[in-house]
Design an enzyme around this catalytic site. Structure first.
Site, PDB file in Angstrom:
ATOM      1  N   SER A  18     -75.525  91.719 -12.805  1.00 43.04           N
ATOM      2  CA  SER A  18     -76.305  92.955 -12.884  1.00 43.04           C
ATOM      3  C   SER A  18     -77.766  92.632 -13.199  1.00 43.04           C
ATOM      4  CB  SER A  18     -75.708  93.840 -13.978  1.00 43.04           C
ATOM      5  OG  SER A  18     -76.457  95.011 -14.052  1.00 43.04           O
ATOM      6  N   GLY A  19     -78.664  93.171 -12.380  1.00 45.07           N
ATOM      7  CA  GLY A  19     -80.098  92.956 -12.591  1.00 45.07           C
ATOM      8  C   GLY A  19     -80.632  91.708 -11.906  1.00 45.07           C
TER       9      GLY A  19
ATOM     10  N   SER B 151     -79.607 100.097 -12.503  1.00 43.57           N
ATOM     11  CA  SER B 151     -78.348  99.440 -12.189  1.00 43.57           C
ATOM     12  C   SER B 151     -77.481 100.292 -11.258  1.00 43.57           C
ATOM     13  CB  SER B 151     -77.608  99.158 -13.494  1.00 43.57           C
ATOM     14  OG  SER B 151     -76.464  98.421 -13.212  1.00 43.57           O
ATOM     15  N   SER B 152     -76.991  99.650 -10.209  1.00 42.09           N
ATOM     16  CA  SER B 152     -76.094 100.367  -9.285  1.00 42.09           C
ATOM     17  C   SER B 152     -74.768 100.577 -10.005  1.00 42.09           C
ATOM     18  CB  SER B 152     -75.853  99.539  -8.029  1.00 42.09           C
ATOM     19  OG  SER B 152     -77.063  99.061  -7.510  1.00 42.09           O
TER      20      SER B 152
ATOM     21  N   ASN C  45     -79.905  96.345 -16.712  1.00 40.65           N
ATOM     22  CA  ASN C  45     -80.784  96.618 -15.576  1.00 40.65           C
ATOM     23  C   ASN C  45     -81.248  98.074 -15.628  1.00 40.65           C
ATOM     24  OD1 ASN C  45     -81.995  96.957 -13.097  1.00 40.65           O
ATOM     25  ND2 ASN C  45     -80.187  96.453 -11.877  1.00 40.65           N
TER      26      ASN C  45
ATOM     27  N   GLU D  31     -70.780  92.168 -14.877  1.00 45.99           N
ATOM     28  CA  GLU D  31     -71.476  92.558 -16.104  1.00 45.99           C
ATOM     29  C   GLU D  31     -70.590  92.394 -17.327  1.00 45.99           C
ATOM     30  OE1 GLU D  31     -72.764  96.503 -15.107  1.00 45.99           O
ATOM     31  OE2 GLU D  31     -70.827  97.397 -15.554  1.00 45.99           O
TER      32      GLU D  31
ATOM     33  N   THR E 113     -79.901  94.856  -5.100  1.00 39.51           N
ATOM     34  CA  THR E 113     -80.300  96.090  -4.417  1.00 39.51           C
ATOM     35  C   THR E 113     -81.691  95.939  -3.818  1.00 39.51           C
ATOM     36  OG1 THR E 113     -78.914  97.315  -5.918  1.00 39.51           O
ATOM     37  CG2 THR E 113     -80.591  98.570  -4.760  1.00 39.51           C
TER      38      THR E 113
ATOM     39  N   GLY F  19     -73.223  94.426  -9.944  1.00 39.55           N
ATOM     40  CA  GLY F  19     -73.037  93.018 -10.279  1.00 39.55           C
ATOM     41  C   GLY F  19     -72.087  92.812 -11.431  1.00 39.55           C
TER      42      GLY F  19
HETATM   43  N1  LIG Z   1     -87.707  90.870  -5.169  1.00 38.54           N
HETATM   44  C1  LIG Z   1     -88.097  91.563  -6.238  1.00 38.54           C
HETATM   45  N2  LIG Z   1     -89.388  91.806  -6.447  1.00 38.54           N
HETATM   46  C2  LIG Z   1     -89.798  92.496  -7.517  1.00 38.54           C
HETATM   47  N3  LIG Z   1     -88.953  92.991  -8.455  1.00 38.54           N
HETATM   48  C3  LIG Z   1     -87.646  92.782  -8.298  1.00 38.54           C
HETATM   49  C4  LIG Z   1     -87.139  92.066  -7.177  1.00 38.54           C
HETATM   50  N4  LIG Z   1     -85.815  92.020  -7.291  1.00 38.54           N
HETATM   51  C5  LIG Z   1     -85.503  92.708  -8.407  1.00 38.54           C
HETATM   52  N5  LIG Z   1     -86.590  93.163  -9.018  1.00 38.54           N
HETATM   53  C6  LIG Z   1     -86.648  93.920 -10.272  1.00 38.54           C
HETATM   54  O1  LIG Z   1     -85.420  93.771 -10.922  1.00 38.54           O
HETATM   55  C7  LIG Z   1     -84.776  95.024 -11.061  1.00 38.54           C
HETATM   56  C8  LIG Z   1     -83.287  94.843 -10.871  1.00 38.54           C
HETATM   57  O2  LIG Z   1     -83.004  94.548  -9.543  1.00 38.54           O
HETATM   58  P1  LIG Z   1     -81.793  95.213  -8.773  1.00 38.54           P
HETATM   59  O3  LIG Z   1     -81.652  96.611  -9.160  1.00 38.54           O
HETATM   60  O4  LIG Z   1     -81.966  94.880  -7.355  1.00 38.54           O
HETATM   61  O5  LIG Z   1     -80.591  94.399  -9.408  1.00 38.54           O
HETATM   62  P2  LIG Z   1     -79.068  94.417  -8.950  1.00 38.54           P
HETATM   63  O6  LIG Z   1     -78.703  92.998  -8.727  1.00 38.54           O
HETATM   64  O7  LIG Z   1     -78.873  95.360  -7.864  1.00 38.54           O
HETATM   65  O8  LIG Z   1     -78.329  94.880 -10.253  1.00 38.54           O
HETATM   66  P3  LIG Z   1     -77.045  95.826 -10.424  1.00 38.54           P
HETATM   67  O9  LIG Z   1     -75.864  94.985 -10.191  1.00 38.54           O
HETATM   68  O10 LIG Z   1     -77.146  96.232 -11.831  1.00 38.54           O
HETATM   69  O11 LIG Z   1     -77.183  96.936  -9.488  1.00 38.54           O
HETATM   70  C9  LIG Z   1     -85.409  95.925 -10.040  1.00 38.54           C
HETATM   71  O12 LIG Z   1     -85.369  97.262 -10.427  1.00 38.54           O
HETATM   72  C10 LIG Z   1     -86.835  95.398 -10.033  1.00 38.54           C
HETATM   73  O13 LIG Z   1     -87.562  95.912 -11.105  1.00 38.54           O
HETATM   74 MG   LIG Z   2     -77.936  97.131  -7.658  1.00 36.98          MG
END
Ligand SMILES: Nc1ncnc2c1ncn2[C@@H]1O[C@H](COP(=O)(O)OP(=O)(O)OP(=O)(O)O)[C@@H](O)[C@H]1O
Ligand SMILES: [Mg+2]
Length: 1118
Positions: A91-92, A144-145, A141, A373, A96, A371
């Site tokens: 997660s994070g 977080s999705s 996060n 967690e 996404t 992700g």
């Molecule tokens: N490529 C990137 N560039 C800039 N910021 C990023 C990038 N990837 C992630 N982030 C930052 O990290 C945060 C978390 O990323 P994201 O929501 O994609 O995580 P995730 O893997 O989907 O987590 P989860 O499993 O909780 O959904 C985003 O909201 C953003 O602030």
């Molecule tokens: Mg996500």
């Protein structure tokens, strides 16, 4: 990273760290993309990068998610295979984010009209919409999705034609409760804050702290999130997916009702009976849900129980205690929210449903789930989320580590196994039926509870202990149990497991919702209520298990791509590197094993048929059809591309290519071939349009002399080339008349003067440009360092406004008299006079907006040059009938001032050019009439066929003898090609069984040596193996090898070494190009042969660097 000198977790972490601190978040392990969350915007996601990565090979540019997206898209369109990308990480970690970059890349590179645009819009807008309803701030996060999502984009001929989103298990418990420091779903805050105030009032919405479902831990703000701005985005997204205002209102109504339901508080009224503490709290949710207040109250604090007495069924309203009433209230809120979420997904899918059926549809799937967690308290949802992650890790292992290694064995490739951790054992612990895994035990406990929840969770704990304790990945603990997941040990608290697993939406509540006066709400509950049914409803655990397995099945049907996301810290700050945390992820993701398998294994494998399909274009034997076995086809391609035998292996059904460089080489050669054919098509069109243009020019030219002047036989259908001197190669001459001026016409001409004792002619270069008409002569330098040398000087310049008119005879002669205002006139013999006059008329019209008057007469008066004897006087030229096509000029009688020009009758003055039949090269074409035979013994009066290359000496011959191309000094070859090659080049010879021989050759090194030193496959007709072309491929390969790409980003594209391996030929005869796709060759010239075609028209690159056709019989091999 496969190029790391040491394959250790620490080396991998160090490498990732260096890159991360230098703002490089992407790297590769072979085709697997590793992405580290930078927690700050990176500058390499602009249009520039989109252009850069489009169609580029993986090694050409630094690692990037665009490169992966491009590979997927191209693989799909070229190989006709469905593709998917599995994005995993905790997660994070940035899953996404990366998924959204992929969607935006695909949307920008795929074309399409209105439908495609609509699909793209819906796909892109589904992100903010589903994130608003399905994402929340967690401690891990901020966005977080809380649901899993598999987005499939459907393409037809590379254009999006539809899409489908499948969603998995929404964490609906978040609607009613959250952990400390976490929020509920974003949409609640967006509605409470972003909505216009009147609307907010209508729905009873106010600050989030008013609602019990949101104020539990008083966490309302999220760093970097603007709920007001996000509200506007959500509304736009709703509109894009086609939700009309009324539906949008209904959605707000439900969300508001859920919040108000949470504010209904129960209290105990003796006897363990729950009552609503304040009746006022019921009014607003009842109003929003459009149900009777009393009904709502009744369904919350009591439930119907059916009891059977023999055949009789009795219905009883059983009152609930406070806890039960609260559970019912929360169940209603969660159920409503989950159904609303499914409705949004359904509407999104409807908005991008394919409009028309088509067979050629392919899909590209993007999987972005929640992700892995670990929270302080991990409940049933975390258990499900981590289970899905476990399944994805399993797919990764299955396909990249296990399957890859098994495949080598299966295909008979030599292989030393590489050890890795296979998490199948954890998946079994969770989902196995026999011996029962955690889910089976859970379902069993739930089914034996018969509506009573008390003690269920405790019962579960002991049952789990009984059944699972033998598994090393299971552990009993105080609150419940722990599982040793691939990504770490997680302790689960069993409290609420049974209730959440049963996930029954109480029949009373369904009936309540079905009683709503709001159609929208009613339609969310289409369930058929059957209280007597004995059928057990499907549990949440069983549902996620079957969803996960279905997902795995559909992913297995696609060509998979992987993105492994890494979270560098828990602070969510840029440039913050927590080494231990990263090391842990590197370890559990199995990156080290991934690199090992990659390094020892083969970068690329493909079934023979698919390989052949993709690279058939590389040889003319395989394109467009190969008649031998696919294996032999593959071998033929490999041989032609000069891929060494130790660089690939033939398995039973697939070809395995060791290094990516060999693949890049094949890819580049393939692109080059496409490029080559595209040029041929382009040229054919160019030729077609040129001919049209030439014809129009000829017609216009013929118009001014129509019915006025006889035509020379050869000139009628001649094309206009403008520059017959070759001024491009004569900068000194060009600078005399104006360097920057475009040359409109240039030809060497004869200037006529009547001299005292006869006629004098002088050679002049006539150049017409935008400034005027120039006559350039050559004089000997009289003094200075260049004394005695010939220098070019402008002997006359006639500006357009000085030109009074032009005289021509009515006969076929080349005489042109330029009459100049207040000066003497120029009598010139211009071989291409029709072209000259027509260009002159056009240029004068453009420059000084005036028509050039052309007078046709056989008696022309002119003023001669003052500087000569008899100068400045009026003189006469008479044109009369003669015996030759060439003009016979005489000046009878001294000082009589008369010139007589005699010439034979030419073509009638009504002759017009004929438009040649134009065909594209794709068809076999007969050589043009002015063909080779005619070049050998050219007819009298034939004009130069490539005038640009005519030398001044040849030019004088033009004037005297008319034919331009001198006959070859050797006798003409007997065979003259009649046809040009067509695009479809095919050879008749085919190899038979190469495979068996290659296998033999691969079995022993000495044999390989022998084969290399002598004939490779002794019993076969090996002609096709001696590929004349292939030098380019060899060059590419060597250059790629020599400059093996660095693992780090920013690698320059390897430069290609220009080694010329083409066979050479020497020209025995001169040949002047007859068409735009032919080349000139001159006797003795040695040049590259590109292709020998059986038609006799060969292709080569002459010493001027021009590529084109020439007659093969005119050359000999060097
Ligand atoms: N490529 C990137 N560039 C800039 N910021 C990023 C990038 N990837 C992630 N982030 C930052 O990290 C945060 C978390 O990323 P994201 O929501 O994609 O995580 P995730 O893997 O989907 O987590 P989860 O499993 O909780 O959904 C985003 O909201 C953003 O602030
Ligand atoms: Mg996500």
């Amino acid at each position: 990273m496969t190029l790391l000198s040491e394959i250790k977790d620490s080396a991998i972490v160090e490498n990732l760290k260096k890159r991360f601190l230098n703002d490089w978040i992407f790297t590769y392990i072979g085709p697997v993309l590793i992405s580290v969350n930078p927690f700050k915007p990176m500058k390499y996601f602009t249009h520039k990068e989109i252009d850069l990565y489009q169609g580029a090979a993986q090694y050409e540019n630094p690692p990037h998610v665009y490169a992966l997206a491009d590979t997927m898209y191209r693989n799909m369109t070229i190989d006709n295979e469905n593709q998917c990308v599995i994005i995993s990480g905790e997660s994070g970690a940035g899953k996404t984010f990366v998924a959204k970059y992929i969607m935006s890349y695909l949307s920008q590179v795929s074309g399409g009209g209105q439908t495609a645009q609509q699909v793209k819009d819906v796909i892109l807008q589904s992100n903010p919409l589903l994130e608003a309803f399905g994402n929340a701030k967690t401690v891990r996060n901020n966005n977080s999705s809380r649901f899993g999502k598999y987005v499939e984009i459907l393409f037809d001929s590379g254009q999006p034609v539809g899409g489908k989103i499948s969603n998995f298990l929404l964490e609906k418990s978040r609607v009613v409760t959250q952990n400390p420091n976490e929020r509920g779903f974003h949409i609640f805050y967006q509605f409470c804050r972003g909505m216009p105030s009147e609307m907010r009032e209508d729905f009873g919405l106010t600050d989030p702290d008013y609602f019990n479902y949101l104020n539990l831990h008083q966490c309302y703000e999220v760093d970097g999130t603007d709920d007001v701005a996000d509200y506007a985005e959500t509304i736009t997204a709703m509109t894009t997916i086609g939700l009309i205002e009324e539906e949008q209102g209904n959605i707000v109504q439900i969300v508001a009702a859920i919040l108000h339901l949470g504010n209904i508080i129960f209290t105990e009224e003796g006897n363990d009976k729950a009552i609503v503490e304040n009746q006022e709290w019921l009014a607003f949710p009842a109003f929003l849900l459009q149900v009777e207040k009393a009904q709502l109250e009744k369904k919350l604090i009591s439930r119907v129980m059916e009891t059977r007495w023999g055949s009789k069924t009795e219905r009883l309203d059983v009152t609930s205690n406070v806890q039960q009433a609260e559970t019912t209230r929360d169940a209603l809120a969660k159920g409503l929210y989950a159904r609303l979420f499914d409705y949004l997904v359904k509407k999104t899918n409807e908005a991008m449903k394919m409009k028309t059926k088509s067979n050629g549809v392919l899909n590209l799937g993007i999987l972005d789930i929640y992700g892995f967690e670990i929270f302080q308290k991990n409940g049933f949802e975390q258990f499900c989320i981590n289970f899905v992650n476990e399944k994805l890790q399993q797919i990764f292992i299955e396909l990249t580590l296990k399957a890859e290694q098994e495949e080598y064995v299966q295909e008979g490739i030599q292989w030393t196994p590489i050890e890795y951790f296979n998490n199948a054992i954890v998946c079994q612990l969770i989902e196995e039926k026999r011996p029962p895994g955690v889910m089976a035990v859970l379902d069993d406990v739930c089914s034996s509870q018969h509506g009573v929840n008390e003690g269920a969770d405790t019962n579960l704990k002991s049952k789990l202990m009984e059944n699972c304790r033998k598994n090393q990945h299971f552990q009993d603990n105080a609150q419940g149990f722990a599982i040793h997941h691939y990504a770490g040990v997680v302790s689960y608290n069993v409290e609420g497991f049974c209730e959440r697993n049963k996930d029954v939406f109480n029949v009373d509540l369904i009936e309540l919702m079905q009683s709503s006066r709001c159609l929208f709400i009613k339609n969310l509950f289409p369930d058929v209520v059957d209280r007597s049914s004995k059928k057990r409803p499907i549990t949440a655990g069983a549902k996620i298990k079957s969803q996960a397995n279905d997902l795995v099945k559909s992913l297995m049907l696609c060509t998979p791509h992987y993105i492994r996301c890494i979270k560098p810290n828990e602070t969510k700050k840029p440039l913050d590197w927590e080494g231990v945390r990263v090391a842990h992820q590197v370890e559990y993701l199995g990156l080290k094993e991934n690199i090992r398998v990659r390094r020892a294994g083969f970068a690329y494998r493909r079934p023979f048929e698919k390989f052949l399909h993709r690279y058939a274009i590389l040889t003319k034997d395989t394109w467009n059809k190969w008649s031998g076995s696919p294996q032999n086809g593959v071998l033929h391609i490999m041989k032609s591309a000069k891929i060494r035998q130790d660089e690939f292996q033939m398995g039973q059904t697939k070809v395995f290519v060791k290094a990516p460089e060999s693949l890049f080489l094949l890819e580049e050669s393939r692109e080059k071939q496409f490029d080559h054919f595209a040029r041929i098509i382009q040229k054919a069109f160019q030729r077609y349009f040129n001919r049209q243009k030439f014809f129009r020019e000829k017609e216009q030219a013929a118009e001014f002399s129509y019915k006025k002047k006889q035509r020379r036989a050869h000139s009628l259908n001649r094309n206009f080339f403008a520059d017959y001197i070759g001024l491009e190669d004569k900068p000194s001459l060009k600078s005399l008349v104006g360097k920057r001026e475009k040359v409109e016409f240039a030809q060497t001409v004869n200037r006529y003067d009547k001299k005292l004792k006869g006629i004098k002619t002088a050679k002049r270069d006539l150049i017409l440009n935008g400034r005027g008409i120039f006559l350039v002569g050559r004089e000997l330098e009289k003094k200075g360092p260049n004394k005695g040398q010939e220098v070019e000087t402008v002997s006359r310049m006639i500006a357009f406004d000085q030109l009074s008119h032009v005289s021509l005879s009515t006969r076929q002669d080349d005489f042109v008299i330029l009459h100049v205002v207040n000066s003497y006139d120029s009598v010139l013999q211009i071989p291409f006079k029709t072209e000259f006059i027509s260009v002159l008329r056009r240029v004068v019209q453009n420059r000084v907006q005036r028509d050039v008057r052309v007078v046709f007469a056989d008696r022309v008066e002119f003023t001669s040059d003052k500087s000569r004897i008899g100068s400045g006087k009026k003189r006469l030229i008479f044109f009369e009938n003669g015996s030759s096509n060439q003009e016979q000029v005489s000046a009878p009688g001294l000082l009589k001032g008369e010139l007589r020009v005699a010439v034979k009758d030419g073509l009638p003055n009504t002759s017009k050019p004929i438009q040649a039949v134009i065909r594209l090269r794709a068809q076999v074409r007969v050589a043009p009439k002015m063909g080779l035979q005619s070049l050998v013994t050219p007819p009298t009066g034939q004009q130069p066929t490539n005038p640009r290359r005519v030398t001044p000496s040849q030019q004088s011959q033009v004037i005297r003898d008319a034919p331009v191309v001198p006959p070859p000094s050797h006798p003409a070859p007997a065979f003259q090609p009649r046809f040009r090659p067509s695009v479809k080049l095919q050879s008749t010879e085919r190899p038979t069984d190469l495979l068996a021989q290659l296998k033999r050759s691969q079995s022993s090194a000495s044999q390989i040596k022998r084969q290399e030193s002598s004939k490779p496959f002794p019993d076969q007709n090996m002609n096709y193996l001696q590929t004349p072309e292939g030098g380019q491929a060899l060059r590419l390969r060597d250059s790629i090898k020599g400059q093996r790409p660095l693992p780090a980003g920013g690698r320059p594209k390897p430069k290609l070494k220009q080694i010329n391996a083409r066979p050479k030929v020497r020209a025995l005869y001169e040949y002047k190009a007859q068409d735009v796709d032919e080349i000139d060759i001159s006797i003795g010239e040695e040049f590259d042969l590109v292709e020998e075609d059986e038609s006799g028209w060969w292709r080569g690159i002459n010493n001027m660097g021009q590529e084109g056709f020439f007659p093969g019989t005119y050359v000999t091999r060097v």
